[in-house]
Motif scaffolding. Structure first.
Motif, short mmCIF file in Angstrom:
data_model
loop_
_atom_site.label_atom_id
_atom_site.label_comp_id
_atom_site.label_asym_id
_atom_site.label_seq_id
_atom_site.Cartn_x
_atom_site.Cartn_y
_atom_site.Cartn_z
N ILE A 190 0.83 -1.21 0.00
CA ILE A 190 0.00 0.00 0.00
C ILE A 190 0.86 1.26 0.00
N GLN A 191 2.11 1.16 0.44
CA GLN A 191 3.01 2.30 0.30
C GLN A 191 3.31 2.56 -1.17
N ILE A 192 3.51 1.48 -1.93
CA ILE A 192 3.75 1.63 -3.37
C ILE A 192 2.50 2.19 -4.05
N THR A 193 1.34 1.66 -3.68
CA THR A 193 0.11 2.13 -4.32
C THR A 193 -0.22 3.56 -3.92
N GLN A 194 0.14 3.96 -2.71
CA GLN A 194 -0.07 5.36 -2.33
C GLN A 194 0.78 6.28 -3.20
N LEU A 195 2.01 5.86 -3.46
CA LEU A 195 2.88 6.64 -4.35
C LEU A 195 2.25 6.74 -5.74
N LEU A 196 1.73 5.63 -6.24
CA LEU A 196 1.09 5.65 -7.56
C LEU A 196 -0.17 6.50 -7.55
N ASP A 197 -0.94 6.42 -6.47
CA ASP A 197 -2.14 7.26 -6.35
C ASP A 197 -1.78 8.73 -6.49
N LEU A 198 -0.72 9.13 -5.80
CA LEU A 198 -0.29 10.52 -5.84
C LEU A 198 0.18 10.91 -7.24
N CYS A 199 0.98 10.05 -7.84
CA CYS A 199 1.54 10.34 -9.16
C CYS A 199 0.46 10.46 -10.23
N ILE A 200 -0.55 9.58 -10.16
CA ILE A 200 -1.55 9.55 -11.23
C ILE A 200 -2.40 10.81 -11.23
N LEU A 201 -2.41 11.56 -10.11
CA LEU A 201 -3.15 12.82 -10.07
C LEU A 201 -2.49 13.90 -10.92
N ASP A 202 -1.20 13.73 -11.16
CA ASP A 202 -0.46 14.70 -11.96
C ASP A 202 -0.63 14.35 -13.44
N ILE A 203 -1.08 15.31 -14.23
CA ILE A 203 -1.32 15.07 -15.65
C ILE A 203 -0.07 14.59 -16.37
N ASN A 204 1.11 14.97 -15.85
CA ASN A 204 2.37 14.58 -16.49
C ASN A 204 2.67 13.10 -16.36
N ALA A 216 8.93 2.40 -12.37
CA ALA A 216 9.58 3.52 -11.68
C ALA A 216 9.20 3.54 -10.21
N ALA A 217 7.92 3.31 -9.92
CA ALA A 217 7.48 3.26 -8.52
C ALA A 217 8.14 2.10 -7.79
N PHE A 218 8.24 0.97 -8.46
CA PHE A 218 8.85 -0.23 -7.88
C PHE A 218 10.32 0.02 -7.56
N SER A 219 10.98 0.82 -8.39
CA SER A 219 12.42 1.06 -8.22
C SER A 219 12.72 1.84 -6.95
N HIS A 220 11.74 2.54 -6.41
CA HIS A 220 11.96 3.30 -5.18
C HIS A 220 11.81 2.42 -3.94
N PHE A 221 11.48 1.15 -4.16
CA PHE A 221 11.36 0.21 -3.04
C PHE A 221 12.27 -1.01 -3.21
#
Length: 311
Positions: A190-204, A216-221
């Motif tokens: 859920i830490q990984i998914t929280q990061l993805l949740d945050l990122c997906i809000l950014d249009i970029n 990329a998210a996986f690489s931070h863990f």
């Protein structure tokens, strides 16, 4: 008509499940199917360029609200990510959508995705209710037809969540660094998914393919070697996304760590799959500010003209 649509969507769901599970006897077959979907289901941040009256913040606010709705009805993370994909692909197919239509499009995307993913999807009356009168049941049903036609009934994308689950499964199957319970816990997930949740809000985030975003998210863990093994991607293919994501990682670390939540009538082993919501908009603002500051050295202030220089 509603019954007919529901049956057709269920057929799409069964087809999706068949694609997901029938090929585990042949890992290459599964991989080819997922990669072919990456090519077929296109998304792009340029979708907002087609709508002059809309701003990226409006998309962020809508998706943030959809996460809240998902948590309120204990809907699964995949339900949210399907809705996000439907919304972004629909917007890419349209022109000049007005901001007063965004909530209707978003709740309709969730209406469709919940019928695909959930055993007991929320009723249309409930989704109309959470819109606080902004979306009527009849409007949601009408928009459902419009969206399904615009999406060409292509309702089975591999979302960023699909990819992260695949990477975790591959890592566990091949035990590339002992990535098994309890080393890879529900809390880490859920830490990984929280990061993805945050990122997906950014249009970029739509600059990147979902598979790359997940890697990329996986690489931070996990280590770089693990990420390359489970994703099949070379570091050069994900490095730009990793760097783009760094401020988001930093912000999530500043906040309280994501924790497994308890949901009534949800088995403990499934709780990590329920979409949750935190103060993502505040986190997003801070992450975007950090990104801007990181770019400042690349754009030094313009030196004063000779007439302005002190004598």
């Amino acid at each position: 008509m509603k019954l007919c649509l529901t049956r057709l969507i269920k057929l799409q769901m069964h087809s999706h499940l068949h694609c997901q599970h029938s090929g585990w006897g042949s890992s290459e077959d599964v991989w080819r199917k997922m990669l072919s979907k990456e090519r077929k289901y296109k998304h792009s941040k340029s979708s907002l360029d087609r709508h002059p009256s809309l701003r990226p913040k409006m998309r962020s606010m809508l998706l943030d609200w959809l996460m809240e709705v998902c948590e309120s009805y204990t809907l699964h993370r995949q339900t949210f990510y399907l809705a996000q994909d439907f919304f972004d692909r629909y917007m890419l197919s349209q022109s000049d959508v007005q901001k007063d239509q965004l909530q209707l499009i978003g709740i309709t995307a969730l209406f469709i995705s919940s019928k695909i993913e959930e055993i007991y999807p929320p009723k249309i009356t409930e989704l109309a209710f959470v819109s606080d009168g902004a979306c009527l049941e009849e409007e949601i049903l009408q928009m459902e037809l419009i969206m399904l036609k615009a999406l060409n009934w292509d309702l089975c994308p591999e979302t960023v969540l699909s990819w992260i689950k695949l990477y975790i499964q591959i890592a566990s199957l091949y035990d590339v660094t002992n990535l098994l319970e309890p080393q890879f816990s529900q809390e880490t997930y859920i830490q990984i998914t929280q990061l993805l949740d945050l990122c997906i809000l950014d249009i970029n985030s739509l600059d990147f393919k979902y598979g790359v975003l997940a890697a990329a998210a996986f690489s931070h863990f996990m280590s770089t070697d693990v990420v390359q093994k489970v994703s099949g991607l070379k570091w050069e293919a994900i490095e730009t996304c990793v760097n783009w994501m760094a401020p988001f990682v930093e912000i999530t670390m500043c906040y309280e760590s994501a924790r497994l939540r308890e949901f009534v009538q949800v088995p403990s082993e499934d709780r990590h799959n329920i979409q949750t919501h935190v103060d993502y908009l505040c986190m997003l603002k801070e992450a975007q500010e950090k990104q801007l500051k990181s770019l400042e050295p690349l754009f030094p202030p313009t030196p004063p003209s000779s007439a302005e220089k002190p004598s």
